[in-house]
Structure formats: C-alpha cells, structure tokens
Design an enzyme around this catalytic site. Structure first.
Site, PDB file in Angstrom:
ATOM      1  N   LYS A 189      26.685  16.177  25.158  1.00 54.63           N
ATOM      2  CA  LYS A 189      26.949  16.160  26.366  1.00 54.63           C
ATOM      3  C   LYS A 189      28.620  17.830  25.755  1.00 54.63           C
ATOM      4  CE  LYS A 189      30.044  16.516  30.403  1.00 54.63           C
ATOM      5  NZ  LYS A 189      30.242  18.145  29.991  1.00 54.63           N
ATOM      6  N   GLY A 242      39.094  14.572  23.862  1.00 54.91           N
ATOM      7  CA  GLY A 242      39.499  15.680  25.074  1.00 54.91           C
ATOM      8  C   GLY A 242      40.660  15.446  25.394  1.00 54.91           C
ATOM      9  N   GLY A 247      39.523   9.914  28.427  1.00 53.07           N
ATOM     10  CA  GLY A 247      39.351   9.219  27.214  1.00 53.07           C
ATOM     11  C   GLY A 247      40.242   7.408  27.274  1.00 53.07           C
ATOM     12  N   GLU A 264      39.356  11.117  20.021  1.00 51.57           N
ATOM     13  CA  GLU A 264      40.177  12.327  20.005  1.00 51.57           C
ATOM     14  C   GLU A 264      40.940  12.782  20.972  1.00 51.57           C
ATOM     15  OE1 GLU A 264      41.642  12.837  16.373  1.00 51.57           O
ATOM     16  OE2 GLU A 264      39.929  11.254  15.688  1.00 51.57           O
ATOM     17  N   CYS A 298      44.009  20.879  19.938  1.00 53.73           N
ATOM     18  CA  CYS A 298      45.169  20.057  19.840  1.00 53.73           C
ATOM     19  C   CYS A 298      46.278  20.040  18.619  1.00 53.73           C
ATOM     20  CB  CYS A 298      43.933  19.093  19.740  1.00 53.73           C
ATOM     21  SG  CYS A 298      42.758  19.400  18.098  1.00 53.73           S
ATOM     22  N   GLU A 400      51.489  17.071  27.389  1.00 51.35           N
ATOM     23  CA  GLU A 400      50.331  18.548  26.814  1.00 51.35           C
ATOM     24  C   GLU A 400      50.861  19.555  27.742  1.00 51.35           C
ATOM     25  OE1 GLU A 400      46.540  17.309  25.963  1.00 51.35           O
ATOM     26  OE2 GLU A 400      46.769  17.945  23.386  1.00 51.35           O
TER      27      GLU A 400
END
Ligand code: NAP
Length: 510
Positions: A189, A242, A247, A264, A298, A400
């Site tokens: 996906k 993501g 997550g 991750e 990331c 973030e």
C-alpha cells in the site's frame, strides 16, 4: 488525497491516465469504482493521474491473490528468485531517468535526488539478488556424536508493506526486495501522495518476471487500505515506514494478532559541530542534510548543536548560504530546493516556525511560504529557514517538523553536545564534525542513534549496511543489509541424528 467520485472506466480523461490496483498480475479498478487524484506539488494544476480509492474488499482480493502465489514462490529456489530480482534491478537502472522524472513530478524532490532514490532501488535489488545465493544459516557442532545441527531461514508468508511518499521508489524497493528474496509474497500500500511511482514500479516488477500474485499493489487511504492490511489475519508480517503516531497505532493493532511488525518512524536528527571542526566542511554537510529533499527525509538534520565558541561564525555562513538556495520545481536544473509535499505540510512548517519564534528563537533566515512569488504560486514552497538560539527542550527542537527548518542550539563542549544530541525521543541519525580523533570515537559510542556519521551530514545511507533507528524511531528492526532478512524470515533449527540409536539431548551428555 483528493477523491474523485467518478467510475474510473468511464471517468478517464484523455489528458491524464487512470490506474487501478495491481492484483494477481492484472490491473483492476477499485471494486467501489472510486478514484482519487495525484497532483504535482510544484504546480497543483498538473494532474498526474487518477488512482483506485480502494477499501477492504480490494485488500481482500489482493490477499487472496497473494495466498495463491505463495506456495509456488516460496518453493522457487532462492537463487532463481535472485535472478528475477536481478532482472528487476537492471530494469530499474534502464528506466532510471523516466522514473526519476515521474518522481519529481509527483513528490517534488529535485531530479538529481530523484535519480538517487531510484538508484537506491537498483542497489537494494542487486544486493538482495545476491542474498538469493547466500541467505546463510549456521551449521554448528552438535553436543551429541553422529548428529548434525543447522539452522535455516524460512519465509513468513504474506508481507503487508505500507510506505511513505518521501522515498517513493527506494522505500518500497528496500522492503519488497527483502520480503521477496526470502520467499514471501507482498501486498503493497503506497502513500496516497505517490501512487504513480508505485504503479511504475510494479509494472517493472511484472516485466522482470515476478509471477502473478507475488507482488500486489492496492492504492487508497491509510484507514481504508492500510488498516485492513494490518488487521487481516492472513497477513503475517507488516513492514511500515511513516510517522510515529501512525506507527504506534499499527503496532497496537498488529500486536493483538501477534504479527511480526517492523516500524521505521520519525527522526529529530542532530549534527554536532565542535570547536575544532572544519567549518567549511560542516556548512556543506549541514545545508545538504537540512534542506536536501526540502527537509523531508527521515534522516534530515533539523538540529545543529554547536559549540558556543564557533556558533556565530557557523550561523553566519549557514544563513548566507541558505538565503541563496533557489526554490523551484525540482525538474529545473537551477533549483536547489523543491516544494513540500502538500498543503498540510506547508501549514505544519509555517506553524512550527511561529511556535519557534514564540518560544524565543531568533529567525535568522527564511520563515515564509513563497506562494507570493508568481512562478511558484501554484506549488507548496517554503523558504529554507534557520532558527537560532533554540533551547534543547523547545518544541522545534523536540518535534519532527519534516520541512526545511533548522534549529541551532548553542552548547559548551562535547559533554553538553552529546547530551543535547541524545535528548529527544527519536534516535535515527546523527553526526559530529570534529578534527579530534578521540572526540569522534567518543561520539560513535555515545550518540544514541542507529546511524552515526563523522565529518559528514546525517543523510546518505548505503544499502549494504543496516538502516533504522533507536528509541522512538522504531521497534528495533533494521532495513537493508542482511539485517533486513530478519524482518521477513523465521529461523528454523534442524537436527539430523545419524547414529542409528536414540540419543537424548540434554540428558545423555550430562
Ligand atoms: P504517514 O502519514 O504515517 O504515512 C505512511 C503510510 O502509512 C502511508 O502509506 C499512509 O497512507 C499510511 N497510513 C496512514 N494512516 C494509516 C493507518 N491508520 N493505518 C495504516 N496505514 C496508514 O507518514 P508520511 O507522512 O507519509 O511520511 C513521513 C514520515 O515518515 C515522517 O515521520 C518520516 O520521518 C517517516 N519516515 C521514516 C523513515 C525511516 O526509515 N525511519 C523513512 C522515511 C520516512 P496515506 O498516504 O494514504 O495516508
């Protein structure tokens, strides 16, 4: 994701294509007939195509196709699987320019970086093709005479792969190549911002010779497609990249079914610049790490932790250079920094810059969306931004942002720098600039991140080494390298007793 209420079969217009899901080796529209559009973030008037807005029914069909393909694929000798993987790598290399241009159009990164993204796919495909002839287990002495002991890797089954938009070729390739070489079959996906890249990728996989049903792609939203994959009792392993909130939700839901889950997640990566650093080198590394891919990596550097004695000199040079970076569509050779992925990302970045200045940081450069520039008015552009005088616990230093915003934190000496570098909940990538070997080795040991660089920026991982983060960046798994095989395999220990008599391990040899 802009949904379009048309039936794809009837709704297709001449000037942009319509794509379905790739299930069991063929393209099919979503069973509901719904579609959504993907648009160019540098110019949102440019519609790339319409894609299937799928739901649980389409996921179920993909899982059925995967189930049918699994016995044949897992019993295909791994070196043969490697040959197909190698052919796929070669096709990716051959189509690199076409894929890179499609990627730049769909998610905005500048062409050179898009080529690098495709190259990562090539690299991992070749690496994993080789794993088809390695995939080592152990042979080890038995504790009993005339007995053989060894371990082998076996596939887990159906792998659900859920990927973000920022590396729309590399990340699906990293995950799928490790899953497939080890004999699993895949339901992918892709992110709703980059379905076209996924479509182009799977076309090449099909052409390379992956048998029908081994690779299936279902497009649509996280809730309607991602979650049914996670919740399906027939999907045995989930590999997700993501943001942290998504997550965690996937972790909780998957854990209820005791699934293998590899996560991750986000980062808040820091570059430490010591008093003895080569500042010219540091400036280059920081600019590249902070503003490359518009800060949407990331591993992007979002914090510079600099010794007070060189802070003014460093900030002066960074500001001078950042202010001269040229914004524009990634396809143009004059562009240094492309657009953000979508309007929400633009809003988020602008809000964080406000938060930073409200918390007391000084806006040293940038700090504005650039939609007022006529040439960029239809894209999601934001100026490269530097906030100086940020404190370690400020929100802009902890959360973030995922955009071109760099926070400068001033410290005194290595000990404080290491504390600040480690002082977030994330642990993906970090770097230190120093000319002192002892300090460099201390940082390699002390920095609590899955990747540490010395005298280089925080970005630029190589596919034959493990990739992933500590602490809140994930759940301990690694991608790439041979570490990736652990996500997609079960260990089986095998004992062969050729003594011709009953030997009781743990009893006879006491
Ligand atoms: P995201 O919003 O979490 O989306 C990632 C994927 O998850 C997309 O395919 C998304 O689908 C899907 N998804 C969303 N909600 C879901 C749900 N409830 N259930 C199942 N799937 C769901 O992340 P993103 O904004 O695309 O990516 C940026 C983030 O990825 C950043 O935090 C970045 O640090 C992280 N990242 C980490 C690494 C690493 O290796 N550590 C690498 C790259 C990126 P839709 O697109 O349809 O929403």
């Amino acid at each position: 994701m802009t949904e379009v209420a048309a039936n794809p079969a009837e709704g297709a217009r001449d000037d942009f294509p319509t794509f379905g899901n790739f299930i069991g080796g063929e393209w099919r529209p979503a069973e509901s007939g719904r579609t959504f559009e993907s648009r160019n973030p540098a110019d949102t008037r440019d519609v790339i195509g319409r894609f299937a807005a799928s739901d649980a029914a389409d996921v179920a069909a993909a899982i059925r196709a995967a189930e049918e393909a699994l016995p044949g694929w897992r019993s295909t000798p791994a070196p043969k699987r490697g040959e197909i993987m190698y052919a796929f790598g070669a096709l990716l290399a051959e189509h690199k320019e076409r894929l890179a241009r499609a990627m730049t159009r769909e998610m905005g990164k500048v062409l050179a970086e898009a080529r690098g993204d495709v190259q990562e796919g090539v690299d991992i495909a070749y690496l994993m093709a080789g794993e088809g002839r390695r995939m080592f287990g152990d042979t080890t002495p038995s504790e009993l005479p005339n007995k053989w002991a060894m371990s082998i890797r076996q596939p887990i089954g159906i792998a659900g792969i859920i990927t973000p938009w920022n590396f729309p070729i590399a990340i699906p390739c990293w995950k799928m190549s490790a899953a497939l070489i080890t004999g699993n079959v895949v339901v992918l996906k892709p992110a709703s911002d980059t379905p076209h890249c996924a479509a182009l990728l799977v076309e090449l996989m099909h052409e390379a010779g992956f048998p029908q049903g081994t690779v299936n792609v279902v497009t649509g939203s996280g809730e309607e497609v991602g979650m049914p994959i996670v919740e399906s009792p027939d999907v045995n392993v989930i590999s997700f990249t993501g943001n942290g909130a998504t997550g965690r939700e996937i972790y909780v839901r998957g854990a209820r079914r005791l699934k293998r889950l590899s996560l991750e997640l986000g980062g808040k990566n820091a570059i430490a610049v010591m008093a003895d650093a080569d500042l010219d080198l540091a400036v280059e590394g920081i600019l590249w790490s902070a503003f490359g891919t518009t800060g949407q990596r990331c591993t992007a550097c979002s914090r510079v932790v600099v010794d007070e004695t060189v802070a003014d000199a460093l900030v002066g040079r960074l500001v001078d250079r950042a202010a001269r970076l040229r914004l524009g569509p990634g396809v143009e050779s004059t562009t240094d920094v492309g657009p953000l992925i979508n309007s929400e990302a633009l809003k988020k970045v602008a809000t964080y810059v406000e938060v930073g200045t409200e918390e007391g940081a000084r806006l040293a450069t940038g700090g504005e969306p650039t939609s007022d520039l006529a040439a960029l008015e239809h894209g999601h552009f934001y100026s490269p931004t530097i906030l100086d005088g940020v404190r370690p616990m400020d929100r802009v230093a902890q959360e973030e942002i995922f955009g071109p915003v760099l926070s400068v934190i001033r410290v005194h000496g290595y000990e404080e720098a290491a504390m600040v570098v480690n002082g977030t909940r994330y642990g993906l990538s970090s770097s230190i600039y120093t000319t002192d070997t002892n300090t460099a080795f201390r940082a390699m040991n002390d920095f609590a991140t899955g990747i540490v660089y010395v005298n280089a920026g925080t970005i630029g991982a190589e596919t034959h080494l493990p990739f992933g983060g500590m602490k809140g960046t994930g759940n301990g798994h690694r991608e790439a390298g041979h570490a990736a095989l652990d996500t997609f395999t079960e260990w089986k220990s095998i004992y062969v007793d050729y003594s011709g008599r009953l030997q009781r391990a743990q009893i006879d040899n006491q």
